[in-house]
Enzyme design. Structure first.
Site, PDB file in Angstrom:
ATOM      1  CG  LEU A  23      -1.749   1.356   1.444  1.00  0.00           C
ATOM      2  CD1 LEU A  23      -3.057   1.171   0.473  1.00  0.00           C
ATOM      3  CD2 LEU A  23      -2.334   1.411   2.780  1.00  0.00           C
ATOM      4  N   GLY A  24       0.621   2.059  -0.785  1.00  0.00           N
ATOM      5  CA  GLY A  24       1.466   3.265  -1.131  1.00  0.00           C
ATOM      6  C   GLY A  24       0.627   4.402   0.035  1.00  0.00           C
ATOM      7  CE1 TYR A  58       6.130  10.125   0.150  1.00  0.00           C
ATOM      8  CE2 TYR A  58       5.038   8.269   0.890  1.00  0.00           C
ATOM      9  CZ  TYR A  58       5.732   8.816   0.097  1.00  0.00           C
ATOM     10  OH  TYR A  58       6.376   8.220  -1.278  1.00  0.00           O
ATOM     11  NE  ARG A 279     -10.854   3.663  -6.853  1.00  0.00           N
ATOM     12  CZ  ARG A 279     -10.970   4.996  -6.447  1.00  0.00           C
ATOM     13  NH1 ARG A 279      -9.953   5.891  -6.158  1.00  0.00           N
ATOM     14  NH2 ARG A 279     -12.110   5.463  -6.632  1.00  0.00           N
ATOM     15  CE  LYS A 281     -12.625  -3.503   2.695  1.00  0.00           C
ATOM     16  NZ  LYS A 281     -14.021  -3.129   3.041  1.00  0.00           N
ATOM     17  CD  GLU A 282     -11.468  -2.099  -8.006  1.00  0.00           C
ATOM     18  OE1 GLU A 282     -10.576  -1.271  -8.614  1.00  0.00           O
ATOM     19  OE2 GLU A 282     -12.720  -1.704  -7.845  1.00  0.00           O
TER      20      GLU A 282
END
EC number: 1.3.1.3
Length: 326
Positions: A23-24, A58, A279, A281-282
């Protein structure tokens, strides 16, 4: 390569391994609601992600750390199940700043080590706390890069147990060779995080990295959010591509899932960034189908050598990486 939702790590040259999807967590600090990043990381871990890609600049590493620690406390995962990648920013390339910068990241995360620590860009900026240093006329303040000296300071962090693996990001072939050919090299870079997707397949850099046992991690693997400060907005949106959408229909998948599957099938790690919980999850549902050799070739043929993230504002930096062919 037998990849599944439960088991999708691939080997790194130093004996460690990296989950092929992560995950970014990049976000615009000003426009991202407080807690959005922590929620996304928790949902990602519950979904099956075990790789989180972050960075001190970030400004949300505290949320990432909180989410990881919460999932460990719940018994959902152990620390060794999670792979966290942190980044050394351009204002911290001076060798004596490297370890304190990593230690600051560890304090913010409240973790004892990171799994991968990478030099985020090969360009050094004026050292200090200002992330994007400029003079009173708005001119960028650069610093002379010494990538080998920075790398030695990274190696010392690994020897001290603060990080398991070392890598780079946005490095071209010449810059990788600087490190690989460094006299007295102790630890090779295990990965190079670069932009990579069907419109920018990076065939030459990928081949060079494979020859040197360097894994490519793809940022912006779905194209990218179209922020004109960072991105060439004249480039065509990747996910509207007709071929990708027709393949999606064939497999009952989205164009995004086809794009991610394409890269993991060629051994490229993907780190799609999303704070949209559905998204997240997708994007993970890419282990229940595979593309044929023919389809892989068709997607490869989409390559337009279109770089979305050009970093043109720094193109006059002596170490700007994208003047070279690869």
């Amino acid at each position: 390569m037998d990849l599944s939702a439960a088991s999708h790590r691939i080997p790194l040259s130093d004996g460690n391994s990296i989950p092929i999807i992560g995950l970014g967590t990049y976000s615009e600090p000003k426009s991202t609601p407080k807690g959005a990043c922590a929620t996304s990381v928790k949902v990602a871990i519950d979904t099956g992600y075990r790789h989180i890609d972050g960075a001190y600049i970030y400004q949300n590493e505290h949320e990432v750390g909180e989410a990881i620690r919460e999932k460990i406390a719940e018994g959902k995962v152990r620390r060794e199940d999670i792979f966290y990648c942190g980044k050394l920013w351009a204002t911290n390339h001076v060798p004596e700043m490297v370890r304190p910068t990593l230690e600051r990241t560890l304090r913010v995360l409240q973790l004892d080590y990171v799994d991968l620590y990478i030099i985020e860009v090969p360009m050094a900026f004026k050292p200090g706390d200002e992330i994007y240093p400029r003079d009173e006329n708005g001119k960028w303040l650069y610093h002379k890069s010494n990538l080998c000296a920075t790398w030695e300071a990274m190696e010392a962090c690994k020897d001290a147990g603060l990080v398991k693996s070392l890598g780079v990001s946005n490095f071209n072939r010449r810059q990788l060779e600087l490190i690989l050919n460094k006299p007295g090299l102790k630890h090779k870079p295990v990965s190079n995080q670069v932009e990579c997707h069907p419109y920018f397949t990076q065939p030459k850099l990928l081949k060079f990295c494979q020859q040197h046992d360097i894994v490519i991690t793809a940022y912006s693997p779905l194209g990218t959010s179209r922020n004109p400060i960072w991105v060439n907005v004249s480039s065509p949106p990747l996910l509207k591509d007709a071929l990708l959408n027709s393949l999606g229909k064939r497999y009952n998948k989205t164009a995004a899932q086809i794009v991610l599957r394409f890269n993991i099938q060629r051994g490229v790690v993907v780190i799609p960034k999303s704070f949209n919980l559905e998204r997240i999850k997708e994007n993970f549902q890419i282990f229940d189908f595979s593309l044929t050799e023919e389809e892989m070739k068709d997607i490869e043929a989409l390559n337009k050598n279109v770089r979305f993230v050009e970093l043109l504002m720094w193109r006059d930096h002596p170490e700007y990486p994208f003047h070279d062919e690869y």
